[in-house]
Design a protein around this motif. Structure first.
Motif, mmCIF file in Angstrom:
data_model
loop_
_atom_site.group_PDB
_atom_site.id
_atom_site.type_symbol
_atom_site.label_atom_id
_atom_site.label_comp_id
_atom_site.label_asym_id
_atom_site.label_seq_id
_atom_site.Cartn_x
_atom_site.Cartn_y
_atom_site.Cartn_z
ATOM 1 N N GLY A 2 0.809 -1.224 0.000
ATOM 2 C CA GLY A 2 0.000 0.000 0.000
ATOM 3 C C GLY A 2 0.836 1.265 0.000
ATOM 4 O O GLY A 2 0.298 2.354 -0.166
ATOM 5 N N THR A 3 2.148 1.140 0.179
ATOM 6 C CA THR A 3 3.022 2.315 0.043
ATOM 7 C C THR A 3 3.373 2.452 -1.442
ATOM 8 O O THR A 3 3.127 1.528 -2.219
ATOM 9 N N PRO A 4 3.988 3.575 -1.839
ATOM 10 C CA PRO A 4 4.331 3.685 -3.263
ATOM 11 C C PRO A 4 5.517 2.811 -3.695
ATOM 12 O O PRO A 4 5.884 2.836 -4.855
ATOM 13 N N PHE A 28 7.381 0.013 -5.310
ATOM 14 C CA PHE A 28 6.953 -0.953 -6.329
ATOM 15 C C PHE A 28 6.985 -2.395 -5.796
ATOM 16 O O PHE A 28 7.869 -2.766 -5.030
ATOM 17 N N GLU A 57 -5.533 -4.112 -0.927
ATOM 18 C CA GLU A 57 -6.942 -3.764 -0.716
ATOM 19 C C GLU A 57 -7.296 -3.926 0.768
ATOM 20 O O GLU A 57 -8.030 -3.113 1.332
ATOM 21 N N PHE A 79 -5.967 -0.967 2.571
ATOM 22 C CA PHE A 79 -6.823 0.204 2.330
ATOM 23 C C PHE A 79 -8.164 0.072 3.075
ATOM 24 O O PHE A 79 -8.825 1.065 3.345
ATOM 25 N N ASP A 132 -6.916 5.499 4.106
ATOM 26 C CA ASP A 132 -5.533 5.935 3.874
ATOM 27 C C ASP A 132 -4.512 4.982 4.488
ATOM 28 O O ASP A 132 -4.744 4.408 5.550
ATOM 29 N N VAL A 133 -3.364 4.893 3.824
ATOM 30 C CA VAL A 133 -2.173 4.289 4.422
ATOM 31 C C VAL A 133 -1.207 5.446 4.663
ATOM 32 O O VAL A 133 -0.981 6.260 3.760
ATOM 33 N N ASN A 134 -0.657 5.533 5.853
ATOM 34 C CA ASN A 134 0.176 6.695 6.200
ATOM 35 C C ASN A 134 1.662 6.395 6.085
ATOM 36 O O ASN A 134 2.116 5.311 6.456
ATOM 37 N N LEU A 135 2.401 7.375 5.595
ATOM 38 C CA LEU A 135 3.862 7.284 5.587
ATOM 39 C C LEU A 135 4.394 8.302 6.603
ATOM 40 O O LEU A 135 3.958 9.458 6.614
ATOM 41 N N PHE A 155 -0.306 -5.746 -8.189
ATOM 42 C CA PHE A 155 -0.505 -4.364 -7.757
ATOM 43 C C PHE A 155 0.818 -3.600 -7.702
ATOM 44 O O PHE A 155 1.794 -4.067 -7.131
ATOM 45 N N ASN A 156 0.804 -2.425 -8.303
ATOM 46 C CA ASN A 156 1.931 -1.490 -8.248
ATOM 47 C C ASN A 156 3.263 -2.140 -8.598
ATOM 48 O O ASN A 156 4.263 -1.934 -7.929
ATOM 49 N N CYS A 169 -1.459 -2.457 -13.278
ATOM 50 C CA CYS A 169 -0.815 -2.491 -11.957
ATOM 51 C C CYS A 169 -1.282 -1.390 -11.022
ATOM 52 O O CYS A 169 -1.112 -1.471 -9.828
ATOM 53 N N SER A 208 -0.075 1.576 -10.533
ATOM 54 C CA SER A 208 0.956 2.463 -9.961
ATOM 55 C C SER A 208 0.536 3.915 -10.116
ATOM 56 O O SER A 208 0.837 4.754 -9.272
ATOM 57 N N SER A 235 2.244 12.041 2.201
ATOM 58 C CA SER A 235 2.037 11.582 3.574
ATOM 59 C C SER A 235 1.059 10.410 3.648
ATOM 60 O O SER A 235 1.131 9.607 4.567
ATOM 61 N N ILE A 237 -1.407 7.391 1.233
ATOM 62 C CA ILE A 237 -1.720 6.755 -0.048
ATOM 63 C C ILE A 237 -3.118 6.180 0.081
ATOM 64 O O ILE A 237 -3.442 5.544 1.084
#
Lengths: 660, 176
Positions: free
Chosen positions: A69-71, A73, A102, A105, A208-211, A300-301, B21, B23, B38, B40
């Motif tokens: 869920g983070t960016p 890859f 999912e 999220f 949301d997923v938080n960073l 995903f991603n 995907c 992205s 902050s 996603i």
């Protein structure tokens, strides 16, 4: 606020229908990260050694990884955990696809199932709304078909669905859990799900997923992205095509199967066909594959495209992954790739493991040819190779006739059948079917990997170290010149000095000490990937991958806000690894179980192999029985584990690694 | 009327290359969070990949304008043997669906081409080259800028309709 993780698990008691959203202990992040790490902790705390796979007390855990869920890859793994009906040990098959993110999220790190539902149900998790829904109308439906039916029923095309087929419903020991283009296949997760009467788990999430430090996280991702571009444009020279890129082996893109078809063993992992890949075969297979694949697809991603959307003749659309196109075909000794694409769809709908199942079918064919299984067992079975395999598969997933025996896998079936059938169970480790590989000279690295890893499946253990020595010194020098992924520069020298034959070659080189260091390094990487939810194809199961020990801590720190360095990360995954081993030791696993198949290599060295194993155990901080020592456990803050193992007499006073 | 130069921004979507995907959704939601990167949440993305995997449909669509009413019809498109709903291509945040709306508030979302960045981030983060970004300069007639009075009149037209407003203005002018 919790970062990267959601901080909540979903606990579902299937017997009472009670559903709870439970906040997790924030300290677990620093102790076990997430994914496999926290799954193992839950299993240790809550599943006592007396619990068997089909007991209500067995947990079935669906978990995402810490960085799903983070960016970043390719962070998309769902890690399942349960006591396996086949090995009776803690299993953790994983799947890619879209389910894990999912779930995150939707606001959860894990879904933990306990007890059994009185009737077949499916679960719908839609953010805070969680329902247990009747699944009577889905009974007997295919695992792929079910996913679509549920999406239609929920009128939610964006729901991600993990489902079982007939095999899971019938508690077949090799039953998988299928989802999108992926599946969690090994060691019978589908059987445990079927035993708990869960047909599917559907998820939709819009939270949301938080960073913790997002901008810093993205700066690291820029570097990683640059490297992905570089590697995609510059495949590694000097290794076979399938190992030259990143991502899972590109089985859908590459049509050249000379290496697999000639190096791997056909039938019941028996025979290599070193002259199989003729010009005619090459032409026909390329044509079949190119016609069948409509599009390359990813999880995903993920920028890689390891899966394929298949439409093949009158076979309706499905998605193919990895090696499945070859396993049934090679098991059945069929030369036409058409069969691979046909039977795979049937098998995915049934929901069975594409590695174990073909070997079980081939094992049955061998027993029939040897007269151990009889015409009565095969009554109604077609005589052609293709038809025979399909017939056996149909029986196996329904547990009909001989299929009921075969459904327990090669090891258990051989013991039920008796009459010499045990000798045909020649390719299992810890009761689990292994890759169909039979080679000449003992490989000390692979010896250790086959023998000791809790995954019990070699494809998830190896990776960063090349599978064989390079013949030319010049090529070796070129390979080590650009190898920033290494945890220590000493490995460069090990590789430079490693020859394919003669001095400094297998089985005595790399030395037992070097082998221990290399295997420990690769295992550590797999444990990191399995905790953070990274596809091993972009990390541990890949030569020179984008993710490695020098950038994992940076990403984890920026995502979670926890300041973690390389040593800190290694300690966390070592803690989870040792807890996992202790869980299995507590269930009776010992040194005697840690043996690769006898015929895996033609040339064996029993005394030397014992030395290898002892050296590795010492390196890991385990005693002669392969049990972590008190000293090791204390070093990892696992004193409570040492106490438990001592109380049970598994760890005895004064035993330490120096006794190995 | 005077001519001026205007930058036209275009993202070309080569849907056949899309491997589904998402992205693009991930990076879009991360960029538009506050503070930047902050959080996603793909449900907050201003791009959405419509997916029907087994039908071989993967279609990235960008969020466009908010519309207050849904369309009266739902046309279908057959392209290359695949059936698409008209809505699959539609960029609108519309009452018929929850797409392109903030999941908490329901407020509409709209692609802003990642204002301030050299390239929209979905383009930069799609490593399969599905999305390509181009800018071109066009000469256009300088638009007539509306004054406060005209803006006020426009909102009155929107509220009461032109006929009523003209009638009122006529009546008012007669009083003078």
């Amino acid at each position: 606020m919790r970062y990267a993780e959601t901080g909540y698990n979903l606990e579902i008691d299937l017997a009472t229908g009670k559903i709870e959203r439970v906040e997790t202990d924030p300290n677990l992040l620093g102790q076990h990260l997430g994914g496999l790490g926290t799954n193992v902790k839950l299993m240790w705390d809550r599943v006592p050694p007396e619990t068997k796979a089909f007991d209500p007390e067995n947990l079935l855990i669906f978990s995402n990884g810490l960085l799903c869920g983070t960016p970043a890859f390719s962070m998309n793994r769902t890690v399942l955990s349960f006591v396996s009906p086949q090995s009776d040990l803690l299993a953790y098959p994983m799947m890619g696809g879209f389910w894990a993110t999912e779930l995150k999220f939707a606001g959860y790190d894990k879904v933990i199932f306990r007890n059994k539902s009185p009737k077949l149900v499916y679960i719908y998790i839609n953010n805070d709304k969680v329902e247990i829904r009747d699944a009577a109308h889905l009974k007997g439906k295919g695992a792929v078909e079910t996913q679509e039916l549920i999406r239609e029923e929920l009128k939610e095309p964006r729901a991600q669905v993990a489902a079982i087929g007939l095999a899971g419903e019938n508690r077949v020991f090799t039953a998988s859990i299928e989802q999108g283009r992926s599946s969690a296949s090994r060691l019978g997760g589908g059987a445990v799900m079927g035993d708990k009467n869960i047909k599917a788990v559907a998820v939709r999430g819009t939270k949301d997923v938080n960073l913790a430090r997002g901008a810093e996280f993205m700066a690291h991702m820029k570097d990683i992205t640059k490297y992905i571009h570089y590697r995609n444009n510059n495949p590694l020279p000097g290794v076979m095509t399938i190992l030259s890129g990143i991502g899972s082996p590109q089985e859908m893109k590459h049509t050249d199967e000379k290496w697999h078809t000639e190096s791997f063993a056909w039938g019941n992992a028996r025979k290599r066909r070193k002259d199989f890949w003729t010009k005619d075969i090459e032409k026909s297979w390329k044509e079949t594959q190119d016609n069948a694949i409509k599009r390359f697809v990813s999880c995903f991603n993920c920028p890689q495209q390891c899966g394929g959307l298949i439409t093949h003749g009158d076979v309706s659309s499905y998605m193919m992954k990895c090696f499945s196109k070859l396993t049934y075909l090679m098991g059945a000794y069929v030369d036409d790739l058409d069969f691979g694409f046909r039977i795979a769809k049937r098998a995915f709908e049934y929901g069975v493991d594409s590695f174990s199942t073909p070997q079980i079918l081939a094992f049955a064919v061998e027993l029939y040819e040897a007269g151990i299984l009889t015409d009565k067992d095969f009554e109604g079975c077609p005589t052609d190779k293709e038809g025979r395999f399909v017939w056996l598969l149909d029986r196996l997933v329904r547990r009909e006739g001989i299929g009921d025996v075969l459904a327990d896998g090669t090891y258990w079936a051989a013991r039920k059948i008796g009459n010499g059938a045990e000798a045909y169970d020649h390719n299992t480790v810890k009761k689990h079917e292994q890759m169909n590989i039979k080679l000449g000279m003992l490989d000390p690295l692979y010896y250790l990997m086959y023998a000791t890893n809790e995954k019990i499946s070699i494809t998830q253990i190896e990776g960063n170290w090349p599978q064989g020595a390079f013949p030319s010194r010049e090529d070796r020098e070129a390979f080590v010149a650009d190898w920033p992924q290494l945890p220590d520069d000493k490995f460069k020298q090990y590789f430079l000095d490693w020859n394919p034959r003669g001095e400094n070659s297998n089985p005595y080189y790399p030395t037992p000490q070097m082998c221990s260091e290399i295997v420990d390094w690769m295992e550590m990487l797999h444990n990191v990937d399995d905790a953070i939810g990274l596809c091993a194809g972009m990390g541990s199961f890949c030569l020179k991958p984008p993710y490695h020990i020098h950038n994992y801590p940076k990403l984890i720190s920026a995502a979670t806000g926890m300041d973690l360095d390389e040593e800190g990360l290694k300690k966390i995954v070592s803690r989870s690894r040792n807890l996992h081993r202790a869980f299995n030791n507590r269930r009776g696993m010992t040194r005697a179980d840690e043996k690769p198949p006898e015929d895996h290599w033609k040339h064996r060295f029993p005394e030397y192999e014992e030395q290898l194993l002892s050296t590795y155990y010492t390196y890991k901080g385990w005693n002669h029985d392969g049990v972590p020592t008190r000293e090791k456990l204390m070093e990892l803050d696992l004193g409570y584990v040492a106490d438990d193992l001592e109380k049970r007499g598994i760890l005895k006073d004064g035993q330490n690694k120096e006794d190995n | 009327m005077a001519k001026i130069k205007k930058i036209i921004k275009t993202i070309t979507v080569d849907a056949d290359k899309c491997n589904g995907c998402r992205s693009c959704e991930v990076i879009c939601s991360a960029f538009h969070s506050t503070p930047k990167y902050s959080t996603i949440n793909t449900a907050r993305a201003r791009i959405h990949v419509t997916t029907h995997r087994l039908k071989n449909i993967w279609l990235p669509v960008f969020a466009g304008d908010y519309v207050p009413a849904e369309c009266g019809c739902r046309d279908k498109y057959l392209l290359d043997g695949k059936e698409y709903s008209e809505c699959s291509f539609c960029r609108a945040a519309c009452p018929s669906r929850d797409l392109f709306k903030e999941p908490d508030s329901g407020l509409p979302l709209k692609c802003d081409m990642c204002e301030g960045e050299a390239t929209p981030l979905c383009v930069e983060w799609c490593l399969n080259d599905v999305l390509t970004y181009q800018e071109r300069e066009e000469e256009v007639e300088e638009p007539v800028m509306m004054g406060d009075l005209e803006k006020g009149l426009e909102s009155l037209v929107a509220r009461f309709g032109l006929d009523k407003l003209t009638g009122s203005l006529t009546r008012l002018s007669r009083k003078d």
